[in-house]
Motif scaffolding. Sequence first.
Motif, PDB file in Angstrom:
ATOM      1  N   GLY A   1       0.788  -1.222   0.000  1.00  0.00           N
ATOM      2  CA  GLY A   1       0.000   0.000   0.000  1.00  0.00           C
ATOM      3  C   GLY A   1       0.820   1.270   0.000  1.00  0.00           C
TER       4      GLY A   1
ATOM      5  N   GLY B   1       4.619  -0.452  -2.199  1.00  0.00           N
ATOM      6  CA  GLY B   1       3.720   0.256  -3.105  1.00  0.00           C
ATOM      7  C   GLY B   1       4.359   0.496  -4.462  1.00  0.00           C
TER       8      GLY B   1
ATOM      9  N   ALA C   1       4.400  -2.842  -6.273  1.00  0.00           N
ATOM     10  CA  ALA C   1       3.065  -3.196  -6.750  1.00  0.00           C
ATOM     11  C   ALA C   1       2.712  -2.402  -8.005  1.00  0.00           C
ATOM     12  CB  ALA C   1       2.032  -2.955  -5.648  1.00  0.00           C
TER      13      ALA C   1
ATOM     14  N   ILE D   1      -2.152  -7.751  -3.183  1.00  0.00           N
ATOM     15  CA  ILE D   1      -1.508  -6.887  -2.196  1.00  0.00           C
ATOM     16  C   ILE D   1      -1.956  -7.294  -0.794  1.00  0.00           C
ATOM     17  CG2 ILE D   1      -1.244  -4.522  -1.389  1.00  0.00           C
ATOM     18  CD1 ILE D   1      -2.004  -3.645  -4.262  1.00  0.00           C
TER      19      ILE D   1
ATOM     20  N   GLU E   1      -1.914  -6.068   2.823  1.00  0.00           N
ATOM     21  CA  GLU E   1      -1.747  -4.764   3.473  1.00  0.00           C
ATOM     22  C   GLU E   1      -2.734  -4.653   4.631  1.00  0.00           C
ATOM     23  OE1 GLU E   1      -0.706  -1.489   4.777  1.00  0.00           O
ATOM     24  OE2 GLU E   1       0.338  -1.797   2.875  1.00  0.00           O
TER      25      GLU E   1
ATOM     26  N   ARG F   1      -5.019   2.456   1.642  1.00  0.00           N
ATOM     27  CA  ARG F   1      -3.780   2.617   0.872  1.00  0.00           C
ATOM     28  C   ARG F   1      -3.850   1.936  -0.494  1.00  0.00           C
ATOM     29  NH1 ARG F   1       1.090   1.432   5.144  1.00  0.00           N
ATOM     30  NH2 ARG F   1       0.833   3.309   6.397  1.00  0.00           N
ATOM     31  N   CYS F   2      -4.749   0.977  -0.645  1.00  0.00           N
ATOM     32  CA  CYS F   2      -4.804   0.182  -1.870  1.00  0.00           C
ATOM     33  C   CYS F   2      -5.892   0.628  -2.829  1.00  0.00           C
ATOM     34  CB  CYS F   2      -5.004  -1.289  -1.509  1.00  0.00           C
ATOM     35  SG  CYS F   2      -3.656  -1.938  -0.511  1.00  0.00           S
TER      36      CYS F   2
ATOM     37  N   PHE G   1      -5.164   1.402  -6.753  1.00  0.00           N
ATOM     38  CA  PHE G   1      -4.620   0.430  -7.693  1.00  0.00           C
ATOM     39  C   PHE G   1      -5.623   0.000  -8.758  1.00  0.00           C
ATOM     40  CE2 PHE G   1      -1.498   0.051  -4.337  1.00  0.00           C
ATOM     41  CZ  PHE G   1      -0.331   0.021  -5.072  1.00  0.00           C
TER      42      PHE G   1
ATOM     43  N   ALA H   1      -5.636  -5.409  -9.504  1.00  0.00           N
ATOM     44  CA  ALA H   1      -5.026  -5.539  -8.184  1.00  0.00           C
ATOM     45  C   ALA H   1      -6.063  -6.095  -7.225  1.00  0.00           C
ATOM     46  CB  ALA H   1      -4.513  -4.198  -7.689  1.00  0.00           C
TER      47      ALA H   1
ATOM     48  N   PHE I   1      -6.769  -6.948  -3.138  1.00  0.00           N
ATOM     49  CA  PHE I   1      -6.325  -6.575  -1.815  1.00  0.00           C
ATOM     50  C   PHE I   1      -6.766  -7.612  -0.790  1.00  0.00           C
ATOM     51  CE2 PHE I   1      -7.883  -4.722   2.178  1.00  0.00           C
ATOM     52  CZ  PHE I   1      -6.680  -4.316   2.721  1.00  0.00           C
TER      53      PHE I   1
END
Length: 64
Positions: free
Chosen positions: A17, A22, A25, A37, A39, A44-45, A48, A52, A54
């Motif tokens: 993230g 980050g 990614a 990801i 995280e 934070r994600c 994307f 992506a 999460f």
Amino acid sequence: MSGLDFTGKTVLVTGGGAGIGGACAKAFRQAGAQVLIAEIDPERCAAFGEGAIFTRKSLQEREA
């Protein structure tokens, strides 16, 4: 990762993230990879977008 093609590949990035995770990614995503990801902060994600995935996970936690 200029010149690398990760199309059709899946990459796991821990702490993706922010910071180094980050950046990794984003680079893998730009190279065509589907990025998973791990995280602890879902906010934070959010940037994307498609390609992506999460999962909320702290790798500092020990599981039995």
